[in-house]
Motif scaffolding. Sequence first.
Motif, PDB file in Angstrom:
ATOM      1  N   TRP A 227     -52.412 -31.669  51.530  1.00 19.83           N
ATOM      2  CA  TRP A 227     -52.604 -32.180  52.751  1.00 19.83           C
ATOM      3  C   TRP A 227     -51.392 -31.104  53.701  1.00 19.83           C
ATOM      4  O   TRP A 227     -51.683 -31.113  54.979  1.00 19.83           O
ATOM      5  N   TYR A 366     -59.077 -33.138  59.749  1.00 18.11           N
ATOM      6  CA  TYR A 366     -58.965 -34.358  59.110  1.00 18.11           C
ATOM      7  C   TYR A 366     -58.443 -35.186  60.138  1.00 18.11           C
ATOM      8  O   TYR A 366     -57.393 -36.061  59.804  1.00 18.11           O
ATOM      9  N   VAL A 369     -56.950 -39.013  59.476  1.00 20.19           N
ATOM     10  CA  VAL A 369     -56.889 -39.291  57.998  1.00 20.19           C
ATOM     11  C   VAL A 369     -55.335 -39.290  57.436  1.00 20.19           C
ATOM     12  O   VAL A 369     -54.669 -38.306  57.670  1.00 20.19           O
ATOM     13  N   LYS A 373     -54.737 -39.504  51.585  1.00 19.47           N
ATOM     14  CA  LYS A 373     -56.507 -39.632  51.496  1.00 19.47           C
ATOM     15  C   LYS A 373     -56.843 -38.239  51.979  1.00 19.47           C
ATOM     16  O   LYS A 373     -58.264 -37.936  51.734  1.00 19.47           O
ATOM     17  N   ALA A 374     -56.248 -37.535  52.623  1.00 22.42           N
ATOM     18  CA  ALA A 374     -56.797 -36.203  53.048  1.00 22.42           C
ATOM     19  C   ALA A 374     -56.748 -35.167  51.901  1.00 22.42           C
ATOM     20  O   ALA A 374     -57.446 -34.073  51.814  1.00 22.42           O
ATOM     21  N   MET A 377     -60.162 -34.357  50.257  1.00 23.08           N
ATOM     22  CA  MET A 377     -61.034 -33.796  51.384  1.00 23.08           C
ATOM     23  C   MET A 377     -60.541 -32.157  51.438  1.00 23.08           C
ATOM     24  O   MET A 377     -61.290 -31.499  51.664  1.00 23.08           O
ATOM     25  N   VAL A 378     -59.425 -32.011  51.522  1.00 16.48           N
ATOM     26  CA  VAL A 378     -58.662 -30.624  51.736  1.00 16.48           C
ATOM     27  C   VAL A 378     -59.315 -29.679  50.371  1.00 16.48           C
ATOM     28  O   VAL A 378     -59.696 -28.869  50.570  1.00 16.48           O
ATOM     29  N   THR A 380     -61.870 -30.489  48.422  1.00 18.15           N
ATOM     30  CA  THR A 380     -63.349 -30.068  48.260  1.00 18.15           C
ATOM     31  C   THR A 380     -63.678 -29.286  49.445  1.00 18.15           C
ATOM     32  O   THR A 380     -64.577 -28.358  49.257  1.00 18.15           O
ATOM     33  N   ASP A 381     -63.247 -29.092  50.473  1.00 20.37           N
ATOM     34  CA  ASP A 381     -63.445 -27.906  51.759  1.00 20.37           C
ATOM     35  C   ASP A 381     -63.140 -26.722  51.024  1.00 20.37           C
ATOM     36  O   ASP A 381     -63.806 -25.771  51.403  1.00 20.37           O
TER      37      ASP A 381
END
Length: 467
Positions: A227, A366, A369, A373-374, A377-378, A380-381
């Motif tokens: 994050w 994000y 977020v 939780k981020a 997502m980070v 995946t991106d």
Amino acid sequence: MYQKVDTNLNFVDREKKVEEFWKENHIFEKSMENRKEGETYTFYDGPPTANGKPHIGHVLTRVIKDMIPRYRTMKGYMVPRKAGWDTHGLPVELEVEKKLGLDGKEQIEEYGMEPFIKQCKESVWKYKGMWEDFSSTVGFWADMEHPYVTYYDDYIESEWWALKEIWNKKLLYKGFKIVPYCPRCGTPLSAQEVSQGYKTVKERSAVVRFKVIGEDAYFLAWTTTPWTLPSNVALCVNPDETYCKVKAADGYTYYMAEALLDKVLGKFAKEEGEKAYEVLETYKGTDLEYKEYEPLFACAGEAAAKQKKKAHFVTCDTYVTMSDGTGIVHIAPAFGEDDSRIGRNYDLPFVQFVDGQGNLTKETPYAGVFVKKADPMVLTDLDKEGKLFDAPKFEHEYPHCWRCDTPLIYYARESWFIKMTAVKDDLIRNNNTINWIPESIGKGRFGDWLENVQDWGISVTVTGEHH
Ligand SMILES: [Zn+2]
């Protein structure tokens, strides 16, 4: 005059007699009175805290501190010795909180600041008598009747004067200090609170490809806090370690530490005897300093441009180790003490894309977020963009809030600093004029400290430091 010594001599008894003799005949006062015409040699005692009892270690320091003024007196100097008392600080407040059964800032405010301060002022004298007796017993001379006291107004005013002088010299500045912070409670935690909440957690870390500018190559850097990547502004290598540029079996060209090549790239050797990578060139860490790369996230590039500061290049610092990761560390000055220091040393932009509630800000992809939780997502991106080399699971001890169990984050808060780095040469020059005994302390321990002197964070964090 010759005096026979009794073989059954009682040393304690004899010391008591000398002590009484000194007291009754005002020998300390006379040592000054008789040398009024002599040159003055001033001694200010480094002040003890009188709300704690003296212990055996204090005997040593008092004896050493007595020896030098006494020597000067014997050489004919007039030596006023000023006693002092340190009356400020967290230990005093904690002691009073305990005594009054209060817990934290809010309860103190409810009790009332004025009466609380009054209690503190009384508390600091708790063992004054014991200190005076003890000092006298070990033969420590000092003017205990006219001490300097750190809560006296004239003392506090002289501190303000010193600060103003520092300000006039343009050595006082507002910066950021990294504190352990609970995003749910919205408060920083003291070191002691942090130590109460460590838990073993298994998280995904990230090994990331940072594209080198002007080369078809990447820096491989590792982080346990994905994050923080949107706030990345630099990379860091150890200046003394060896780094390699390698062609890896995955088709990419990487820069990373030689010592970790097999650990990181070894997985590409699928079969016996197959080569996982080929070393193209080797460097010292310092050779890579200031080498530039493309910002990992556009938002950090934009923030740097807005602040008109150079960013996204390789920095050097010996804190980077070869025990984990790739030997290259990602730097986000808002989220780590080492990062923050490197940020100051290299004048990096300050990018803090996380708000006080622990949520990523609108500049990032994000917005809103929560940091933990981020993380996925980070990852995946980055993976989608071909920037993620690997996301190995990583087990470590991570601090959690002792009140609410939320994972803590290391977070920058505004703080005042004295720019010690600007006076480093003066400090070293002065240190070299001191007659250190033994020499190794001045040249070694203290000298090393001066060589690595850092700007001095002088702000006190009030909230949350009270437990
Ligand atoms: Zn909390």
